[in-house]
Every structure is written in C-alpha cells, then in structure tokens.
Design a protein around this motif. Structure first.
Motif, short mmCIF file in Angstrom:
data_model
loop_
_atom_site.label_atom_id
_atom_site.label_comp_id
_atom_site.label_asym_id
_atom_site.label_seq_id
_atom_site.Cartn_x
_atom_site.Cartn_y
_atom_site.Cartn_z
N TYR A 1 -11.08 7.62 -6.01
CA TYR A 1 -10.01 7.87 -5.42
C TYR A 1 -9.76 6.88 -4.03
CZ TYR A 1 -6.32 10.53 -3.33
OH TYR A 1 -4.83 10.77 -3.29
N ALA A 2 -11.34 5.97 -3.33
CA ALA A 2 -10.97 5.74 -2.08
C ALA A 2 -10.29 3.85 -2.79
CB ALA A 2 -12.09 5.06 -1.28
N HIS B 1 -6.55 -0.43 -4.05
CA HIS B 1 -5.96 -1.15 -4.94
C HIS B 1 -4.22 -1.31 -4.63
CE1 HIS B 1 -4.71 -3.68 -8.69
NE2 HIS B 1 -4.92 -1.79 -9.24
N ALA B 2 -3.71 -0.15 -4.71
CA ALA B 2 -2.43 0.63 -4.22
C ALA B 2 -2.16 -0.60 -2.87
CB ALA B 2 -1.99 1.78 -4.34
N ALA C 1 -1.28 6.26 -6.87
CA ALA C 1 -0.26 6.70 -7.02
C ALA C 1 -0.24 7.75 -5.45
CB ALA C 1 -0.35 7.95 -8.00
N ALA C 2 -0.85 7.91 -4.37
CA ALA C 2 -0.98 8.66 -3.37
C ALA C 2 -0.58 7.85 -2.51
CB ALA C 2 -2.35 9.46 -3.06
N PRO D 1 6.53 3.53 0.67
CA PRO D 1 7.43 3.10 -0.48
C PRO D 1 7.81 2.11 0.23
CG PRO D 1 7.77 5.27 0.98
CD PRO D 1 6.37 5.66 0.68
N GLU D 2 7.24 1.77 1.40
CA GLU D 2 8.26 0.42 2.07
C GLU D 2 7.02 -0.97 1.66
OE1 GLU D 2 4.14 1.40 4.65
OE2 GLU D 2 5.65 2.70 3.38
N GLY D 3 6.24 -0.59 1.57
CA GLY D 3 5.70 -2.12 0.51
C GLY D 3 4.54 -1.87 1.89
N CYS D 4 4.42 -3.96 2.16
CA CYS D 4 3.91 -4.04 2.92
C CYS D 4 3.91 -3.99 4.39
CB CYS D 4 3.39 -5.65 2.47
SG CYS D 4 2.14 -6.49 3.57
N SER D 5 4.12 -2.94 4.93
CA SER D 5 4.28 -3.01 6.58
C SER D 5 2.92 -3.02 7.44
CB SER D 5 4.53 -1.89 6.78
OG SER D 5 3.59 -0.62 6.63
N PRO D 6 3.01 -3.12 8.67
CA PRO D 6 1.15 -2.35 9.61
C PRO D 6 1.47 -1.20 9.58
CG PRO D 6 3.40 -3.36 10.69
CD PRO D 6 4.25 -2.95 9.61
#
Length: 148
Positions: A42-43, A48-49, A92-93, A99-104
């Motif tokens: 799971y981790a 990966h996501a 998926a989680a 949903p913002e993608g790459c962010s802090p």
C-alpha cells in the motif's frame, strides 16, 4: 529538503537489499509479517502515485520496486493478487487525495508514505527466517535514476 533527500534513497536502498537477502517467502511468513507485506505494498502504491504527480506518468521507480517485491516473495497467486490490490489501493487513494498534482502537500505526503514504507521494510528485514546468499541477486529493475 535535505531530510527528503536522505529518506527516500534510504527506503529505496532498504527495499532493494532486504528482499534480495530473504528466502522466507510470503507463504512461510507469520500472519503479522504477511500483513506488513500488504501494508508495504500500500505504501509503495502511495509513493508511486505521489512521485508520478511530480515526475510524470512515465516514472516507474516505485512500481518497479513493487514488482521486485512480488518476484522475491514468490507467494501463491491469491496473496500476490492481494499485494497488487493493496498497491493499486494505495495508488488510487493518493491520486484521489492529491488531485492538484505536484504540490508541497503531495511532496509532504510522499515523505510520509516513504517513512511508513521504510519502517515496514525495516521490520520485515528483522524477521527473516532464513538467509541464503545463493538466492540473492542484484536488483534488475533499477532504471538508473536515483530516488528523489
């Protein structure tokens, strides 16, 4: 930033070296260790996501490590399916949660997932039943890119 540069490579190194030395396969493990394997899957899915959010969909760093874990564990088909389901669930989680993608925030979540994965991998490496150097093999899935 320095902490992240140390943590992710440390987790990657642990995932690359610990499974290679293990000969206790999933079906030979105690129930607590089988659960740790599922939690680790799971981790890895979360990692990966979150890594793909910043590096792009072509990045397969953590997926490759998951495939290596499945190969090394040589578990029965049912447990392998559970490992894959947990990886996909974590993926998926994390995608839904960021949903913002790459962010802090996604980078912080990636560090947290890496910390959990590192703790699980470390615990699994301490509960090895057998160590057979004949079965140890170098990691063949490394793509030449270092972990962030």
């Amino acid at each position: 930033m320095l902490r992240k540069r140390v943590l992710v490579p440390a987790l990657a190194a642990l995932l690359l070296t610990a499974p290679a030395a293990l000969t206790a396969h999933a079906q030979e493990r105690e129930p607590a260790d089988r659960q740790r394997l599922l939690d680790l899957a799971y981790a890895l899915g979360q990692s990966h996501a979150l890594r793909q959010a910043c590096e792009g969909a072509a990045d397969q760093f953590w997926r490759a490590r998951m495939m290596r874990l499945i190969d090394v564990e040589q578990s029965d088909a049912a447990f392998t399916d559970k490992l894959r389901d947990r990886f996909n669930g974590g993926f998926a989680a994390s995608q839904a949660g960021h949903p913002e993608g790459c962010s802090p925030e996604s980078r912080r979540a990636e560090r947290q997932a890496a910390q959990r994965g590192r703790a699980l991998a470390s615990k699994l490496s301490q509960t090895v039943v057998t160590n057979d150097p004949e079965q140890a093999s170098p990691d063949s899935v490394a793509d030449g890119r270092a972990a962030r």
